[in-house]
Design a protein around this motif. Structure first.
Motif, PDB file in Angstrom:
ATOM      1  N   LEU A 266     -11.424  -3.690 -17.526  1.00 51.55           N
ATOM      2  CA  LEU A 266     -11.840  -4.276 -16.255  1.00 51.55           C
ATOM      3  C   LEU A 266     -10.651  -4.898 -15.532  1.00 51.55           C
ATOM      4  CD1 LEU A 266     -13.972  -5.128 -14.207  1.00 51.55           C
ATOM      5  CD2 LEU A 266     -14.448  -7.148 -15.622  1.00 51.55           C
ATOM      6  N   ALA A 267      -9.818  -5.636 -16.266  1.00 51.98           N
ATOM      7  CA  ALA A 267      -8.656  -6.283 -15.639  1.00 51.98           C
ATOM      8  C   ALA A 267      -7.716  -5.245 -15.041  1.00 51.98           C
ATOM      9  CB  ALA A 267      -7.922  -7.138 -16.669  1.00 51.98           C
ATOM     10  N   LEU A 268      -7.443  -4.181 -15.799  1.00 54.93           N
ATOM     11  CA  LEU A 268      -6.538  -3.153 -15.292  1.00 54.93           C
ATOM     12  C   LEU A 268      -7.157  -2.409 -14.110  1.00 54.93           C
ATOM     13  CD1 LEU A 268      -3.781  -1.699 -15.923  1.00 54.93           C
ATOM     14  CD2 LEU A 268      -5.169   0.056 -17.004  1.00 54.93           C
ATOM     15  N   SER A 269      -8.462  -2.192 -14.149  1.00 54.73           N
ATOM     16  CA  SER A 269      -9.139  -1.495 -13.052  1.00 54.73           C
ATOM     17  C   SER A 269      -9.064  -2.305 -11.761  1.00 54.73           C
ATOM     18  CB  SER A 269     -10.603  -1.232 -13.415  1.00 54.73           C
ATOM     19  OG  SER A 269     -10.693  -0.427 -14.570  1.00 54.73           O
ATOM     20  N   LEU A 270      -9.210  -3.616 -11.869  1.00 51.76           N
ATOM     21  CA  LEU A 270      -9.077  -4.472 -10.682  1.00 51.76           C
ATOM     22  C   LEU A 270      -7.660  -4.407 -10.121  1.00 51.76           C
ATOM     23  CD1 LEU A 270     -11.140  -7.560 -11.908  1.00 51.76           C
ATOM     24  CD2 LEU A 270     -11.787  -5.956 -10.098  1.00 51.76           C
ATOM     25  N   LEU A 271      -6.677  -4.432 -11.021  1.00 54.84           N
ATOM     26  CA  LEU A 271      -5.288  -4.304 -10.581  1.00 54.84           C
ATOM     27  C   LEU A 271      -5.043  -2.947  -9.931  1.00 54.84           C
ATOM     28  CD1 LEU A 271      -2.368  -5.298 -10.451  1.00 54.84           C
ATOM     29  CD2 LEU A 271      -2.056  -4.440 -12.788  1.00 54.84           C
ATOM     30  N   GLN A 272      -5.582  -1.897 -10.551  1.00 52.44           N
ATOM     31  CA  GLN A 272      -5.431  -0.549 -10.007  1.00 52.44           C
ATOM     32  C   GLN A 272      -6.082  -0.435  -8.634  1.00 52.44           C
ATOM     33  OE1 GLN A 272      -3.588   1.916 -10.284  1.00 52.44           O
ATOM     34  NE2 GLN A 272      -4.521   3.699 -11.260  1.00 52.44           N
ATOM     35  N   GLY A 273      -7.250  -1.071  -8.472  1.00 50.36           N
ATOM     36  CA  GLY A 273      -7.914  -1.064  -7.177  1.00 50.36           C
ATOM     37  C   GLY A 273      -7.083  -1.756  -6.120  1.00 50.36           C
ATOM     38  N   LEU A 274      -6.472  -2.889  -6.491  1.00 53.54           N
ATOM     39  CA  LEU A 274      -5.606  -3.613  -5.555  1.00 53.54           C
ATOM     40  C   LEU A 274      -4.424  -2.740  -5.138  1.00 53.54           C
ATOM     41  CD1 LEU A 274      -4.731  -6.199  -4.092  1.00 53.54           C
ATOM     42  CD2 LEU A 274      -3.627  -6.932  -6.224  1.00 53.54           C
ATOM     43  N   VAL A 275      -3.800  -2.102  -6.127  1.00 51.61           N
ATOM     44  CA  VAL A 275      -2.669  -1.228  -5.821  1.00 51.61           C
ATOM     45  C   VAL A 275      -3.112  -0.065  -4.931  1.00 51.61           C
ATOM     46  CG1 VAL A 275      -0.992   0.386  -6.830  1.00 51.61           C
ATOM     47  CG2 VAL A 275      -1.400  -1.823  -7.911  1.00 51.61           C
ATOM     48  N   GLY A 276      -4.312   0.454  -5.188  1.00 51.46           N
ATOM     49  CA  GLY A 276      -4.823   1.552  -4.382  1.00 51.46           C
ATOM     50  C   GLY A 276      -5.001   1.154  -2.924  1.00 51.46           C
ATOM     51  N   TYR A 277      -5.533  -0.038  -2.679  1.00 52.55           N
ATOM     52  CA  TYR A 277      -5.707  -0.493  -1.301  1.00 52.55           C
ATOM     53  C   TYR A 277      -4.360  -0.755  -0.626  1.00 52.55           C
ATOM     54  CZ  TYR A 277     -10.784  -0.835  -1.377  1.00 52.55           C
ATOM     55  OH  TYR A 277     -12.133  -0.528  -1.412  1.00 52.55           O
ATOM     56  N   VAL A 278      -3.428  -1.333  -1.370  1.00 51.05           N
ATOM     57  CA  VAL A 278      -2.079  -1.534  -0.821  1.00 51.05           C
ATOM     58  C   VAL A 278      -1.462  -0.187  -0.463  1.00 51.05           C
ATOM     59  CG1 VAL A 278       0.266  -2.295  -1.374  1.00 51.05           C
ATOM     60  CG2 VAL A 278      -1.689  -3.711  -2.040  1.00 51.05           C
ATOM     61  N   GLN A 279      -1.640   0.768  -1.339  1.00 56.24           N
ATOM     62  CA  GLN A 279      -1.125   2.125  -1.120  1.00 56.24           C
ATOM     63  C   GLN A 279      -1.725   2.722   0.150  1.00 56.24           C
ATOM     64  OE1 GLN A 279      -1.025   4.935  -4.611  1.00 56.24           O
ATOM     65  NE2 GLN A 279      -2.592   5.989  -3.442  1.00 56.24           N
ATOM     66  N   TYR A 280      -3.029   2.546   0.321  1.00 53.36           N
ATOM     67  CA  TYR A 280      -3.727   3.135   1.469  1.00 53.36           C
ATOM     68  C   TYR A 280      -3.291   2.503   2.791  1.00 53.36           C
ATOM     69  CZ  TYR A 280      -7.595   4.497   4.544  1.00 53.36           C
ATOM     70  OH  TYR A 280      -8.340   4.982   5.593  1.00 53.36           O
ATOM     71  N   PHE A 281      -3.233   1.174   2.810  1.00 49.52           N
ATOM     72  CA  PHE A 281      -2.965   0.479   4.072  1.00 49.52           C
ATOM     73  C   PHE A 281      -1.479   0.399   4.420  1.00 49.52           C
ATOM     74  CE2 PHE A 281      -7.242  -1.290   3.117  1.00 49.52           C
ATOM     75  CZ  PHE A 281      -7.865  -0.913   4.292  1.00 49.52           C
ATOM     76  N   THR A 282      -0.612   0.801   3.502  1.00 54.64           N
ATOM     77  CA  THR A 282       0.830   0.783   3.794  1.00 54.64           C
ATOM     78  C   THR A 282       1.400   2.197   3.932  1.00 54.64           C
ATOM     79  OG1 THR A 282       1.342   0.636   1.425  1.00 54.64           O
ATOM     80  CG2 THR A 282       1.209  -1.440   2.655  1.00 54.64           C
ATOM     81  N   GLY A 283       0.535   3.188   4.041  1.00 56.76           N
ATOM     82  CA  GLY A 283       1.011   4.543   4.262  1.00 56.76           C
ATOM     83  C   GLY A 283       1.488   5.259   3.020  1.00 56.76           C
ATOM     84  N   ARG A 284       1.032   4.815   1.846  1.00 59.09           N
ATOM     85  CA  ARG A 284       1.359   5.437   0.559  1.00 59.09           C
ATOM     86  C   ARG A 284       2.856   5.510   0.287  1.00 59.09           C
ATOM     87  NH1 ARG A 284      -2.616   8.132   3.118  1.00 59.09           N
ATOM     88  NH2 ARG A 284      -4.674   8.193   2.153  1.00 59.09           N
ATOM     89  N   PRO A 285       3.551   4.365   0.261  1.00 54.63           N
ATOM     90  CA  PRO A 285       4.980   4.378  -0.081  1.00 54.63           C
ATOM     91  C   PRO A 285       5.191   4.866  -1.508  1.00 54.63           C
ATOM     92  CG  PRO A 285       4.147   2.132  -0.042  1.00 54.63           C
ATOM     93  CD  PRO A 285       3.057   3.008   0.503  1.00 54.63           C
ATOM     94  N   ILE A 286       6.346   5.472  -1.753  1.00 54.64           N
ATOM     95  CA  ILE A 286       6.624   6.116  -3.036  1.00 54.64           C
ATOM     96  C   ILE A 286       6.506   5.148  -4.204  1.00 54.64           C
ATOM     97  CG2 ILE A 286       8.491   7.152  -4.396  1.00 54.64           C
ATOM     98  CD1 ILE A 286       9.359   8.649  -1.916  1.00 54.64           C
ATOM     99  N   ALA A 287       7.080   3.949  -4.072  1.00 55.81           N
ATOM    100  CA  ALA A 287       7.090   2.997  -5.190  1.00 55.81           C
ATOM    101  C   ALA A 287       5.669   2.594  -5.577  1.00 55.81           C
ATOM    102  CB  ALA A 287       7.911   1.763  -4.821  1.00 55.81           C
ATOM    103  N   VAL A 288       4.817   2.369  -4.591  1.00 50.60           N
ATOM    104  CA  VAL A 288       3.446   1.937  -4.876  1.00 50.60           C
ATOM    105  C   VAL A 288       2.655   3.081  -5.515  1.00 50.60           C
ATOM    106  CG1 VAL A 288       1.314   1.016  -3.879  1.00 50.60           C
ATOM    107  CG2 VAL A 288       3.518   0.287  -2.977  1.00 50.60           C
ATOM    108  N   VAL A 289       2.868   4.309  -5.033  1.00 48.65           N
ATOM    109  CA  VAL A 289       2.176   5.457  -5.624  1.00 48.65           C
ATOM    110  C   VAL A 289       2.617   5.649  -7.080  1.00 48.65           C
ATOM    111  CG1 VAL A 289       1.776   7.943  -5.477  1.00 48.65           C
ATOM    112  CG2 VAL A 289       1.929   6.585  -3.387  1.00 48.65           C
ATOM    113  N   ALA A 290       3.900   5.419  -7.358  1.00 52.20           N
ATOM    114  CA  ALA A 290       4.403   5.545  -8.734  1.00 52.20           C
ATOM    115  C   ALA A 290       3.734   4.530  -9.652  1.00 52.20           C
ATOM    116  CB  ALA A 290       5.918   5.358  -8.753  1.00 52.20           C
ATOM    117  N   VAL A 291       3.560   3.302  -9.170  1.00 47.24           N
ATOM    118  CA  VAL A 291       2.860   2.284  -9.960  1.00 47.24           C
ATOM    119  C   VAL A 291       1.412   2.708 -10.190  1.00 47.24           C
ATOM    120  CG1 VAL A 291       2.002  -0.101  -9.937  1.00 47.24           C
ATOM    121  CG2 VAL A 291       4.340   0.394  -9.201  1.00 47.24           C
TER     122      VAL A 291
END
Length: 313
Positions: A266-291
């Protein structure tokens, strides 16, 4: 001196199941850990290929370029050829590790745990399949219908590596439930939805900006925004199931490993969801997609543990 056994008792010795002879290194455990680490690593190197547009850095297969297995100075692909070739080099490394796992398992467990030996053949088989799929991807000029299965096979290999590590510490008796039936079914449902999340994730990647090559823009053709939100909806469903499992593990007596596995999932899924939203709203930068890719591999490890800890042998 004779010994007796009770019906249903394991036929192997505890030493076979848990530890090697006293004072010896547990090479089986080391090989299984290397198998897991290697399959996570190739997800990262494969992601680097896609994110840097290096998918056709080696434009042919099995050679890197016509007449040469390795990059040449005459190639016009620049640094992309080294990134793609570096990812290709991971395949023989994984073949060696998978063969190591199988040989060690056969030497140590052929008489006592043959089913475990058969399971240890899976990494070698699928690494070879993965190498062939990688070649098809190049020949198909990065068609996302070939790239997506390539990533999903890697996730399967990560799940299988996690399974082998867990099975190594078990016997070969029939599994028995360690949690109530409804909780076990809920765990399997979460695993199924987690698989859907991963499949939809490849659809998002195959519809987004990172086509895998600096010149060719081969895409699924799906609307990237609609695909992203569908993927997000599946994540929400998974989070609901994960929360239910965490709550259930607090209300019902369950093994500590099961509780820990779903807490971490659950903890990792919440983190992954946060990263996914950051990825979406910032235009999918390479570093964020790699994470995001790395977290996908770790998510697969934890999800597999969440299912396995629901039973014992």
């Amino acid at each position: 001196m004779s010994t007796s056994t009770t019906p249903g008792a394991p036929t192997h010795s505890p030493a076979d199941v848990v530890t090697p002879p006293r004072g010896a290194r547990d090479w089986m455990w080391i090989a299984l850990v290397a198998n897991l680490v290697g399959n996570v690593a190739i997800i990262l190197t494969g992601g680097l290929v896609r994110l840097t547009g290096s998918g056709l850095g080696c434009p042919t297969w099995p050679e890197c370029t016509a007449g040469s297995l390795v990059p040449t100075g005459e190639q016009t692909e620049g640094f992309h050829k080294f990134i793609e070739f570096g990812n290709r080099l991971m395949s023989p490394v994984l073949v060696v590790i998978a063969a190591w796992v199988l040989v060690l398992a056969a030497r140590r467990f052929w008489r006592s745990r043959r089913r475990f030996v058969y399971a240890c053949a899976v990494p070698l088989l699928f690494v070879l399949v993965q190498a062939v799929v990688g070649g098809i991807i190049v020949l198909a000029r990065l068609d996302p219908r070939t790239v997506s299965p390539h990533f999903l096979i890697s996730l399967f290999l990560v799940a299988n590596a996690t399974y082998l590590l867990y099975r190594y510490r078990e016997g070969d008796d029939a599994p028995q439930r360690a949690v109530p039936t409804v909780v076990q079914r809920l765990a399997w449902a979460a695993a199924a939805v987690g698989g859907v999340v991963c499949v939809l994730g490849t659809a998002v990647t195959g519809s987004g900006p990172h086509s895998g090559d600096k010149d060719e823009n081969v895409r699924f053709g799906f609307d990237p925004h609609a695909t992203s939100w569908l993927h997000a909806d599946s994540v929400m469903l998974f989070l609901g199931l994960a929360v239910a499992l965490v709550v259930a593990s607090r209300l019902i007596e369950v093994p500590a490993p099961f509780r820990r596995a779903w807490d971490w999932t659950l903890a990792l899924s919440l983190l992954q969801g946060l990263v996914g939203y950051v990825q979406y709203f910032t235009g999918r930068p390479i570093a964020v997609v790699a994470v995001h890719l790395l977290l996908s591999a770790l998510f697969t490890v934890l999800l597999t543990q969440g299912v396995l800890t629901a039973r014992r042998r």
